[in-house]
Design a protein around this motif. Structure first.
Motif, PDB file in Angstrom:
ATOM      1  N   TYR A  80       0.836  -1.202   0.000  1.00 32.80           N
ATOM      2  CA  TYR A  80       0.000   0.000   0.000  1.00 32.80           C
ATOM      3  C   TYR A  80       0.863   1.241   0.000  1.00 32.80           C
ATOM      4  CZ  TYR A  80      -3.792  -3.106   1.339  1.00 32.80           C
ATOM      5  OH  TYR A  80      -4.724  -4.104   1.370  1.00 32.80           O
ATOM      6  N   PHE A 109      -5.613   2.927   0.326  1.00 35.11           N
ATOM      7  CA  PHE A 109      -4.679   2.834   1.442  1.00 35.11           C
ATOM      8  C   PHE A 109      -5.475   2.443   2.680  1.00 35.11           C
ATOM      9  CE2 PHE A 109      -1.737   4.355   4.710  1.00 35.11           C
ATOM     10  CZ  PHE A 109      -0.545   3.841   4.231  1.00 35.11           C
ATOM     11  N   ARG A 130     -10.630   0.874   3.690  1.00 34.42           N
ATOM     12  CA  ARG A 130      -9.650   1.585   2.877  1.00 34.42           C
ATOM     13  C   ARG A 130     -10.176   2.985   2.575  1.00 34.42           C
ATOM     14  NH1 ARG A 130      -8.116  -2.536   4.175  1.00 34.42           N
ATOM     15  NH2 ARG A 130      -7.225  -4.260   3.036  1.00 34.42           N
TER      16      ARG A 130
END
Length: 168
Positions: A80, A109, A130
């Motif tokens: 990520y 992310f 996320r």
């Protein structure tokens, strides 16, 4: 005692081979402010995947993703931030806002409370949520800060298929 170049090289190679085989070299991402178009209010709370996050949690996660992109680094086993350049999530259509294009620069992310996520090489405990944002590397605002677009948050919790996402 004087060492020849060959002897010195042999000693140096021997020392180098004694080092651990897997050393993770990591840069330090900046904590510089990032300007996010369409960002949620940092003082409000948002529920996603049965968890409550603040707008600040969301900002910090997206900020770390952008900072890592700027130094060409990733975190965790799943590397990520990484691209989330599609709207299909295991057969479920995600409807991101029109200002958030399906593009290689749309990223995901991990979103965690009191973050940011900074998983090591083998870390798989990034949680289910996320933050999704669009960041074209090198784009800056009038103050020289990175400029990105907030697209939304998503979770694996409640998705139709394992590994899929739904928007929150």
């Amino acid at each position: 005692m004087q060492l020849s170049i060959v002897s010195a090289l042999t000693v140096a190679l021997g020392v180098a081979s004694a080092l651990p085989a897997e050393v993770e070299v990591r840069g330090t991402p900046s904590n510089a402010p990032v300007t996010f178009d369409h960002a949620p209010d940092q003082s409000k709370s948002f529920t996603c995947g049965g968890k409550t996050y603040t707008g600040h949690d969301i900002y910090v996660s997206a900020q770390r993703g952008v900072a890592l992109q700027e130094i060409s680094e990733t975190r965790g086993k799943n590397q990520y931030p990484h691209s989330f350049d599609h709207n299909d999530s295991k057969g479920h259509q995600l409807n991101f806002p029109s200002y958030c294009p399906e593009d290689k620069d749309r990223m995901e992310f991990p979103l965690i409370k009191n973050g940011p996520y900074d998983g090591g090489k083998s870390n798989t405990k990034q949680g289910d949520e996320r933050v999704v944002y669009f960041y074209e590397p090198g784009e800056v605002d009038n103050n020289g800060h990175a400029k990105a677009t907030y697209c939304g948050i998503m979770t694996h919790v409640g998705a139709a298929q394992k590994g899929g996402f739904i928007l929150c």
